[in-house]
Each structure stands twice: as C-alpha cells, then as structure tokens.
Design a protein around this motif. Sequence first.
Motif, PDB file in Angstrom:
ATOM      1  N   PHE A 158      -5.746  18.158 -27.195  1.00  0.00           N
ATOM      2  CA  PHE A 158      -5.340  17.651 -28.503  1.00  0.00           C
ATOM      3  C   PHE A 158      -4.426  16.422 -28.442  1.00  0.00           C
ATOM      4  CE2 PHE A 158      -6.278  22.205 -29.224  1.00  0.00           C
ATOM      5  CZ  PHE A 158      -7.364  22.027 -30.048  1.00  0.00           C
ATOM      6  N   ASP A 216       3.765  18.316 -42.366  1.00  0.00           N
ATOM      7  CA  ASP A 216       3.916  18.925 -41.046  1.00  0.00           C
ATOM      8  C   ASP A 216       5.393  19.058 -40.684  1.00  0.00           C
ATOM      9  OD1 ASP A 216       1.155  19.040 -40.712  1.00  0.00           O
ATOM     10  OD2 ASP A 216       1.068  17.063 -39.764  1.00  0.00           O
ATOM     11  N   LEU A 260       7.108  21.804 -42.579  1.00  0.00           N
ATOM     12  CA  LEU A 260       6.761  23.155 -42.153  1.00  0.00           C
ATOM     13  C   LEU A 260       7.257  23.483 -40.744  1.00  0.00           C
ATOM     14  CD1 LEU A 260       3.161  23.477 -43.645  1.00  0.00           C
ATOM     15  CD2 LEU A 260       5.302  24.366 -44.570  1.00  0.00           C
ATOM     16  N   SER A 283      -1.091  14.095 -27.815  1.00  0.00           N
ATOM     17  CA  SER A 283       0.351  14.306 -27.921  1.00  0.00           C
ATOM     18  C   SER A 283       0.686  15.431 -28.883  1.00  0.00           C
ATOM     19  CB  SER A 283       1.037  13.029 -28.395  1.00  0.00           C
ATOM     20  OG  SER A 283       1.002  12.074 -27.373  1.00  0.00           O
ATOM     21  N   VAL A 284       1.527  16.347 -28.415  1.00  0.00           N
ATOM     22  CA  VAL A 284       1.956  17.487 -29.215  1.00  0.00           C
ATOM     23  C   VAL A 284       3.474  17.471 -29.278  1.00  0.00           C
ATOM     24  CG1 VAL A 284       2.054  20.016 -29.300  1.00  0.00           C
ATOM     25  CG2 VAL A 284      -0.057  18.883 -28.575  1.00  0.00           C
ATOM     26  N   TYR A 286       4.847  24.130 -32.776  1.00  0.00           N
ATOM     27  CA  TYR A 286       4.150  22.939 -32.283  1.00  0.00           C
ATOM     28  C   TYR A 286       3.359  22.273 -33.398  1.00  0.00           C
ATOM     29  CZ  TYR A 286       4.844  25.306 -27.772  1.00  0.00           C
ATOM     30  OH  TYR A 286       5.378  25.944 -26.688  1.00  0.00           O
ATOM     31  N   ARG A 287       3.209  20.961 -33.305  1.00  0.00           N
ATOM     32  CA  ARG A 287       2.281  20.239 -34.177  1.00  0.00           C
ATOM     33  C   ARG A 287       1.642  19.115 -33.370  1.00  0.00           C
ATOM     34  NH1 ARG A 287       3.232  24.001 -36.799  1.00  0.00           N
ATOM     35  NH2 ARG A 287       3.536  24.257 -39.032  1.00  0.00           N
ATOM     36  N   ILE A 288       0.367  18.869 -33.682  1.00  0.00           N
ATOM     37  CA  ILE A 288      -0.331  17.752 -33.058  1.00  0.00           C
ATOM     38  C   ILE A 288       0.202  16.453 -33.675  1.00  0.00           C
ATOM     39  CG2 ILE A 288      -2.634  16.783 -32.562  1.00  0.00           C
ATOM     40  CD1 ILE A 288      -2.581  19.722 -31.789  1.00  0.00           C
ATOM     41  N   ALA A 289       0.481  15.454 -32.845  1.00  0.00           N
ATOM     42  CA  ALA A 289       0.932  14.161 -33.357  1.00  0.00           C
ATOM     43  C   ALA A 289      -0.281  13.313 -33.750  1.00  0.00           C
ATOM     44  CB  ALA A 289       1.740  13.447 -32.281  1.00  0.00           C
ATOM     45  N   PRO A 290      -0.146  12.464 -34.761  1.00  0.00           N
ATOM     46  CA  PRO A 290       1.060  12.237 -35.558  1.00  0.00           C
ATOM     47  C   PRO A 290       1.283  13.319 -36.619  1.00  0.00           C
ATOM     48  CG  PRO A 290      -0.724  10.822 -36.323  1.00  0.00           C
ATOM     49  CD  PRO A 290      -1.258  11.568 -35.143  1.00  0.00           C
ATOM     50  N   LEU A 291       2.551  13.532 -36.951  1.00  0.00           N
ATOM     51  CA  LEU A 291       2.892  14.518 -37.977  1.00  0.00           C
ATOM     52  C   LEU A 291       2.956  13.856 -39.344  1.00  0.00           C
ATOM     53  CD1 LEU A 291       4.049  15.750 -35.227  1.00  0.00           C
ATOM     54  CD2 LEU A 291       5.525  17.113 -36.736  1.00  0.00           C
ATOM     55  N   THR A 292       2.510  14.590 -40.360  1.00  0.00           N
ATOM     56  CA  THR A 292       2.679  14.120 -41.728  1.00  0.00           C
ATOM     57  C   THR A 292       4.015  14.651 -42.253  1.00  0.00           C
ATOM     58  OG1 THR A 292       1.677  16.094 -42.630  1.00  0.00           O
ATOM     59  CG2 THR A 292       0.193  14.265 -42.130  1.00  0.00           C
TER      60      THR A 292
END
Lengths: 467, 232
Positions: free
Chosen positions: B127, B157, B160, B129-130, B148-154
């Motif tokens: 996936f 995101d 949360l 950058s995380v 964790y979130r996949i980059a880019p974050l909104t």
Amino acid sequence: MDKLDYIFNPRSVAVVGSKQIDNHNWLRTVLPFDGPKYHINIDKNEWPSAEELGFQNYERLVDVPGDVDFVIISVPAQVAQYVIRDCVAKKVLGAHLYTAGYGEIGTEEGIQREEELIKIASEGGLNVVGPNCLGIFNPKIGIGVNLGGYYGDSGSLAFVSQSGSQSGGFARGCVANGIKISKLVSMGNGIILDSSDYLDYFKDDVDTLAIGMYLEGVRDGKRFYNSLREVSASKPVMVLKVGESEDAARAVAAHSTSFTTGPAIWDAMLVQAGGIKVESIEEIFELSKLLLVLPPTTGDRLGLLALSGGHATEMTNVFSNAGFRIPSLEERSYERILEKFNVVGSTYQNPIEGRTLNDPEHLNNVLDVLNDDPNIDIIVHEVHVVVRDEEATLYRGHGPDLLVDFQSRARKPYVVALSTSYPHPPADIEDNFYHVLTEAGIPTLHGLQGTASALRKFVSYYQNRVA
Amino acid sequence: MKGLNKIVDKMDIGSTRVLSDPETKDLLVDSGIVVVETAVANTVDEAAKAASSLGYPVSLRPISVESSLINTVGSFPLGSEAQLRSTFPELVKDYASWDPEIKALTVTKVPPSGIEIMVTVFRDPLFGSVLSFGYGKMAVEVWEDVAYRIAPLTEKDCRLIIREPKGSSLLNGYDTLSAPRPTVMEETLLRVSDFVDSNPNVESLCLSPCFVYRDEVIVVEASMTLIKREGG
C-alpha cells in the motif's frame, strides 16, 4: 460501454476445448444463453454432440464468420497460448481461461508461461479472466450456469472471488439464503483483469447494489485501495480477506500467487477506504440481507422485541456490546403500550416481551408504538418457529402474516432475528417461514449474536460514509 | 522542498541515508511542522552559548544516525550553565562507547509536559507509505495501541486516526495535562502526510516524542530515512 460489459453481457460466446467425456460441461455452462454460441475444437469427433446441444462447430476461432465477444477456454496449458493468440487475432472482447498451470504452481515453467500469457494478452489488448478459475456467472443471460447452479432469476449482489470453489459455494449459499446474485466472477490469478477491475465495473453496474469479495491478496495495493474507496462511497463492499495469520498466509501462498501484507495494515486500509471487513462467507450472507433491502441507516437506537424475559436481558447484552443503544421510549409510547398490555410477568421498557403479546392486537400495538417512537431508529424482533398441536407458528402463536403486514407499514428498518437457542423445529418448516419473511422484504437473520454483528456493520458502513 | 532535494541530489541511486535529529527537524520546519528549538554544539562553549539563548532547562543528546540510539538516550534536564558544563564532557565520553563517531551534541530546550504522541511513516510493500499514530512510544510499542492510515491522509482520515487508539481518551485531558484542541493534532498529521506525499524520497519518518498542548503540537525528537530511487 465498459470493456468488462462484453465479458459479463456478451452478445456471442465461443467455448474452446469442450469434451463429451466431461459431459460437455463447458458448453452446458452457457446452454441457456440466447445469442450465437460456437464450439471450437480441432477434434471433430466432439462436433456432433456439440451440435446436438445447439452449438456451431469450428476448428479455430478465426474461422468463425461473425464477431465473438466472449471466449471460454478449457484446453491444456501447453496449447492455451495458441488459443489466446487466436483470440487476439479474432479481436474478441474477453476471454476466460479455465486452464491452470501458471504462476500459481510456483514452478519456473508455470511462471514463465504466465509471463508469456501476460505479454500476448497485453500486447493484443485482450481482457483475460483468470487463468486458473471458473470464470463468469450472469444468471440473467445464462452465462456460467454450472458455476452458479441456476439462471433466469437475477438479483443485486455481485461477488468477486479469487477461489473457484468459494465462488460456486457462494452462489449456492445465496440460493439457500434467498439472496439473488447480479453477477459473479471467479477471477483466479487475475493477471490482466484484477480484483480492482471487477470492483470498478460493479460500481457502475446498474444491476448491482452491493458487492462481496473473497480475497487472498491483491497485485496492486494502492490501486485496490483507491478503487475500494471510490466504490464504497456509493455501494457497500464486503471484503473477506484471508491469509492474515502466519499459517493462513502459508496456505494462501500455496493456493495463489498473492503475497501478504500485515493484517493491521489491511484492516486500516479497509476502514480508511470505507469497505466492510467480514470474517466469513456466512457473514456476507447475513450482512447482504440488510444491505440489499434496507435504506441507508445511521441511527443506532434499537427497539427490541424478545421471546421471553431471559431473552430480553440476553438481547440487551448482545446488542449493547455490539455498540447499539437500547433507549427508553417516550412517555406517550408507554401509555399506548399499557392500553393493551398485561404487565404481570412481562417487560415493556425496551426490550419488550410478555405473554400478553400472544394476542395479535397487542403485538401489533407494540410494533406500531416502536414504529412511531422518535427514540427508536431500528426495530429488531426475535422470533422462533415452533410446532405445537401439529401446527407450525412463530412463537407465540402468530403466523408470518402479522410480521409481513407490519413490514408493509413500517417506516423504519424492521429486522427479524431467528432464535437459535430454542430446540430447533424441523429444518424444512423453519426454512418455509424464513423464505416467507425474506420474500416479503424482511431481513431475517440467524441468532442474536449474528444479527447484532451484521446490523452493527450495516449501520457503521453508513455512519462511516457520512463521517 | 529545497533542503531535501539538495540532500537527495548528493545520494547515489538506490542508496539510503538516515538523517539526524537536527537535519530532520530542519526539513520539518520548512513544511510548517513545529519542532522544539534545537541547536548543534561541537564544544562545551558552543553548548553553553546555545543554552543561554534557548533558556534553561535544556537537555543534551548525541547526534547519531545509529538507529539504536535515536530516541533512546539523552540527558536529564539541565537547569544551569554549571550543570551543563560538568555534564557535557561526561556525555560525549559516554556516547562514544556506543558510537565513536559522535562528536557533537544537540542542545534542546526542555518543553513543558504535554500529552505525548508518536507519529511514524513507513513503507508497506502493498500500500506504499503508511502513517502510524499512537499516544506515546510505550503505548504504541508495548500495548500496540496504534492506528494506521495509507498516505496521503484526508482531513477525515486525520480526524478519525487520532480517535481510534484507546489512548484517545487523553483528548479530554489527563491529570495536569490540558485537553488539546483536536484540530491542532489533525493539522499536524495533515502536514506530515503532505510532507511525505510530496517527497517520494522519504522512506521512513519517526516523530517521537511529540508533545501536544492545548493549541500546539511540538516535535521533540525526529529522524528520517531517505532513499534515492531510479529517476528520483
């Protein structure tokens, strides 16, 4: 027109390499299909039996006079590339390769064969389903009917599976659960068309309302994430991702060519993309009953109708542990309930249960009160099929009609939870009730725990969508 | 991102480079991320000068790219110049036993206590950058209380991810620590995400600890690994 539409909705079909000794299974899988059907085989001994089934025979694909949209290929791996080349030459719009013996076998020969296949197909612009899979099922037009097990009656649930047996099992499980499929694909190694392609296609497919996926891995993670994110914004996608423990990862590696990333990252990706993580195929069935029937719902306050006092407390426990609220009703609601309710030996705060509900008038009154009460978003009704005096009824003595009638006047989601904790009635009797309720559009789920878990995921999906 | 490009330009294709705490902080500051004031001191006199301009208490840390040392060793808060002058040579000697290359130390102003958070970015094979987020190194690494979130974050995101760990009850404040405005954390995460998204050469990033106050997030220690890819 979407390129995949010629695969799911072809105007003409050819089957390459069908055999009488296999009862012409690959011809029979498209037998109900109405358009031109061709059988391609260099062995003319196979021709007469194919002709009897209504197929026109040719030695090679390129000999077919008209256009061919979709080709099903069931020949040994050693010769498959020649058929694929013919597909390119004939400019067919999609090919399903049942043939196995590619990357999934892990040998140098298999990997090399897969690379060759990718090269021919991508240079020729050929859309390939597979290899190593059972292909397409579209019940509406009668494609892949051996895989799905039926045809003619189509619904609104799409399914994408990396496993062939899971896809066939899913289709049959849907029948048992009264769920109708729009389209299904067993996608195998996914060398040209991958899970993201199917996901993108189902996003715009007007027949599909919800999507289920059985995944062992994906080739392009970033693309899958972006597709899932986009599709989930308009249609719910249930993802069963296997291979998350070390042992499971080894099993996946032995079965397909996917490699695994950490389970925590997969989970985070699913949450972020707005997908719905499920733990089993059964959960897809339960959740689909809600997603396909109920309107989008973000409210999580439940009105509960239980079988007994003990069930009422268990129900409260199970549903509040799943993150739901079971609030008190409005004062006016209690006044209305007590107009037709015997409080002795009963509970009426919420959950509501009691012998007094034997009386259809009382039960209808309580259902209407929950329907009207502004503190309640969803009504969950626990029922149990019993046989008493040789008559099958829903506990306590009602037929399904009462529930069906209420459903037609319900202004909020109304869900039935079939109890699994009483002694079971004969399976056919319970099934009969199940199908009456389901066909009336009442989501009917199994067990309190299963209902709570599916309902939670249903509400969370819509909450997440607007968050 | 001129500073970063300058560093990457000098790297060989396919090579990686671990940036020290002050180097990393310089790049973060360029991206609008607030870091604790940090000076580099080669000598005790330089350290004393830096400390008096930053204001006591300060702490001293080795400038090292040895990952085992990053974020793990450092001095206790030093309250006066006398204390700093006696501690400096001892630390240099101490650190030399880990990494003989260490000559300089960083002098940082000791920030007031805040709610601790740990933010990292790493590359997932599937996936890309995380970004990981948790309420402090121990929570993340011992209790595995991390999101964790996949980059880019909104923006969503970011909203949360800070609420996902169990430690997010700290958002209400704790003990003497005041409740932060969640938006200050969300904005910082968004900047970190943008920084990584616009710099594909960033292979990994670790911001820990960061302290969160009512209206501000301050990065106390930071490290970064760069990779120079083909065509990058």
